[in-house]
Write an enzyme that holds these catalytic residues in place. Structure first.
Site, PDB file in Angstrom:
ATOM      1  N   TYR A  10       1.807   9.950  44.915  1.00  0.00           N
ATOM      2  CA  TYR A  10       0.398  10.276  44.085  1.00  0.00           C
ATOM      3  C   TYR A  10       0.850  10.364  42.569  1.00  0.00           C
ATOM      4  O   TYR A  10       0.238  11.122  41.974  1.00  0.00           O
ATOM      5  CB  TYR A  10      -0.440  11.240  44.681  1.00  0.00           C
ATOM      6  CG  TYR A  10      -0.055  11.551  46.043  1.00  0.00           C
ATOM      7  CD1 TYR A  10      -0.381  10.483  46.971  1.00  0.00           C
ATOM      8  CD2 TYR A  10      -0.057  12.799  46.713  1.00  0.00           C
ATOM      9  CE1 TYR A  10      -0.233  10.671  48.522  1.00  0.00           C
ATOM     10  CE2 TYR A  10       0.163  12.947  48.063  1.00  0.00           C
ATOM     11  CZ  TYR A  10       0.115  11.974  48.906  1.00  0.00           C
ATOM     12  OH  TYR A  10       0.179  12.303  50.224  1.00  0.00           O
ATOM     13  N   HIS A  11       1.923   9.922  42.027  1.00  0.00           N
ATOM     14  CA  HIS A  11       2.278  10.108  40.474  1.00  0.00           C
ATOM     15  C   HIS A  11       2.326   8.768  39.850  1.00  0.00           C
ATOM     16  O   HIS A  11       3.144   8.231  39.040  1.00  0.00           O
ATOM     17  CB  HIS A  11       3.645  10.463  40.630  1.00  0.00           C
ATOM     18  CG  HIS A  11       3.655  11.965  41.107  1.00  0.00           C
ATOM     19  ND1 HIS A  11       4.943  12.641  41.413  1.00  0.00           N
ATOM     20  CD2 HIS A  11       2.867  13.022  41.558  1.00  0.00           C
ATOM     21  CE1 HIS A  11       4.763  13.585  42.134  1.00  0.00           C
ATOM     22  NE2 HIS A  11       3.356  13.690  41.913  1.00  0.00           N
ATOM     23  N   PRO A  12       1.269   7.689  39.849  1.00  0.00           N
ATOM     24  CA  PRO A  12       1.247   6.698  39.072  1.00  0.00           C
ATOM     25  C   PRO A  12       1.034   6.877  37.379  1.00  0.00           C
ATOM     26  O   PRO A  12       0.329   7.486  37.020  1.00  0.00           O
ATOM     27  CB  PRO A  12       0.069   5.691  39.547  1.00  0.00           C
ATOM     28  CG  PRO A  12      -1.049   6.740  39.930  1.00  0.00           C
ATOM     29  CD  PRO A  12      -0.108   7.925  40.570  1.00  0.00           C
TER      30      PRO A  12
END
Length: 534
Positions: A465-467
């Site tokens: 969940y770190h784009p």
């Protein structure tokens, strides 16, 4: 038609900071457009309930295209769609990354974004329970605390890593990050403390701030190459234009910010023409440089005395009542409670693996269940070499864009995770942790050789969940740069991008704190409080 000096697209981590800082001047009118709605929900406020939001109305619910390095699977990518954005959905882990991360930004053309420049902005936001120091701020809006009731299983986990030669540290948010310790979290008294709590709600008390929810942005409004406003659709389907007297600040995140630019004719010219979108500014870097952190969940059944130190039973009604009455108990957990930064091979300048560890079974983003006490060790690749892109699937602004991370396409990325799996197994099978471990549930006994582990990693890898990176900062002579060091979109007047999409390189850790930092510095850039950079 609403108007303001500044129109901010997105009430996520960056947008909330901008709304607060820019509205400090009572003569400055600020309008915030948010596609989602309220964040007033127990699944937002209760720390351990964060994954209950996945695939629901508070989630953009994105998935990638089939990933060639991950057994051609589509990887889930939740994105917050509510006040607070992803800070209202994440696991609340406060991690800044290393100084070398930001010095690398500067080396790649992000002048003014080196560690010496950005550290003060981390400290500005922070209200750390440890107090003010060289490495921490106190008195800021963002509350950072120790975990209120971390599970006892974390001690043998950390001792197990220590037995493998990894030192204990007190604080990973210093220049010396390598080691094993407990996470600090963005909580206040046992509940989530999101960007909406910290920054937006105080700003909304000011008469010069307006927040419009359920405002689905369709495109930017331009006069030639000048952005003059934002066209959006309200919850009833009516279209409106929000006019910006000074600037539009695009803070929609690493997926939606490039999508909005491309829908507005700003992006790779050939791609836009294929979609029938008139090209306003040909910027080939829009949507490129997508980076995320791949993770691999390793689940273990826990036995004996260790079972009482897990989160098993946290979903019982009594625990909910306890949290509601006291803000205490296992529901204050962030799931991942302990952390280890480790280098998978010699010669690396910093840790490339971050282990997230906790006393629960965590699989399929929290959707899978295991009936019994469990523990998870999650190797996360925080220095990925692989990069992907975001492209338009359709000129329809309501259609999700096409996302491809290319996770593990680079074999060195996979090799780092294979090494991390082997270390985690050593930790679980011997030393202080071994007496508490009953058996490995996943990946299980079928994956033993390096080749088998590699296959298992590719078949089960997910994203954490770190784009970032799809509108990256760069120098004037960098054709792939989307924004300049002041975050102004190249060739476009009256428009900046302010969110994680501007990161040139993904930091070596969780990305929420760096997003706050970017917005803090952007607010000063907008107000002319830092020297101009070329």
């Amino acid at each position: 038609m609403p108007s303001a000096h500044y129109v901010i697209v997105g009430a996520g981590s960056a947008g909330c900071v901008l709304a607060n800082r820019l509205s400090e001047d009572p003569s400055t009118r600020v309008l915030v457009l948010e596609a989602g709605g309220s964040d007033r929900d127990l699944n937002v406020m209760i720390p351990l309930a964060f994954s209950n939001q996945f695939h629901g109305k508070r989630d953009w619910d994105y998935s990638t295209e089939p990933e060639p390095g991950a057994a051609n699977r589509r990887l889930y990518m939740p994105r917050g769609k509510q006040l607070g954005g992803c800070s209202a959905m994440n696991a609340m882990l406060y991690v800044r990354g290393r100084p070398l991360d930001y010095d690398l930004w500067e080396e790649q053309g992000a002048t003014g974004w080196g560690w010496k420049d950005v550290q003060p902005y981390f400290l500005r936001s922070e209200d750390n329970a440890r107090g003010a120091s060289e490495h921490h701020g106190a008195g800021g809006e963002l509350r950072v605390e120790e975990q209120r009731e971390a599970r006892a299983i974390n001690e043998p986990i950390l001792a197990g890593f220590e037995a493998e030669g990894i030192r204990r540290i007190d604080d990973y948010n210093t220049p010396e990050q390598d080691g094993a310790t407990m996470f600090q979290v963005t909580q206040k008294g046992g509940r989530r403390w999101s960007a909406a709590d910290a920054f937006l709600r105080p700003a909304m008390k000011r008469p010069n701030v307006q927040v419009v929810t359920h405002a689905q942005v369709l495109r930017l409004e331009l006069e030639g190459t000048k952005v003059v406003g934002v066209r959006y659709r309200d919850k009833r389907g009516a279209e409106h234009v929000a006019h910006a007297d000074r600037e539009v600040l695009l803070s929609a995140g690493a997926i939606n910010s490039p999508q909005i630019l491309m829908l507005s004719g700003i992006g790779p010219g050939a791609q836009l023409q294929q979609q029938g979108i008139p090209v306003v500014q040909d910027l080939p870097g829009v949507g490129e440089n997508l980076q995320d952190h791949p993770m691999f969940t390793m689940n273990y059944a826990i036995r004996g005395e260790g079972a009482a130190g897990t989160l098993y039973g946290a979903d019982k009604p009594a625990q909910l009542l306890k949290w509601l009455a006291t803000r205490r108990g296992p529901l204050t957990s962030t799931a991942a409670e302990s952390v280890v930064f480790w280098r998978s091979r010699s010669g690396l300048p910093a840790a490339d693996i971050q282990f997230h560890c906790g006393g629960l079974y965590y699989e399929q983003h929290g959707a899978a269940e295991h009936d019994g006490p469990a523990m998870v060790i999650v190797p996360v690749l925080v220095a990925p070499r692989s990069k992907g892109r975001v492209t338009l699937r359709s000129p329809d602004p309501l259609a999700a864009p096409a996302i491809l991370t290319n996770a593990l396409v680079d074999d060195e990325d996979a090799a780092a995770l294979v090494a991390a799996v082997k270390l985690a197994r050593r930790v679980a099978a011997s030393g202080p942790l071994a007496p508490h471990v009953d058996r490995e549930l996943l990946p299980g006994p079928s994956a033993q050789s390096d080749e088998e582990i590699d296959a298992a990693v590719r078949e089960r890898i997910e994203l954490i969940y770190h784009p970032v990176g799809t509108c990256r900062i760069g120098a004037a002579d960098d054709d792939q740069a989307v924004v300049d060091p002041e975050l102004r979109v190249r060739g476009i007047e009256g428009l900046r991008v302010v969110d994680a999409s501007v990161f040139p390189v993904i930091p070596g850790g969780n990305t929420n704190a760096p997003t706050y930092m970017v917005a803090e510095r952007a607010a000063d850039l907008v107000r002319g409080r830092v020297p101009a950079v070329a």
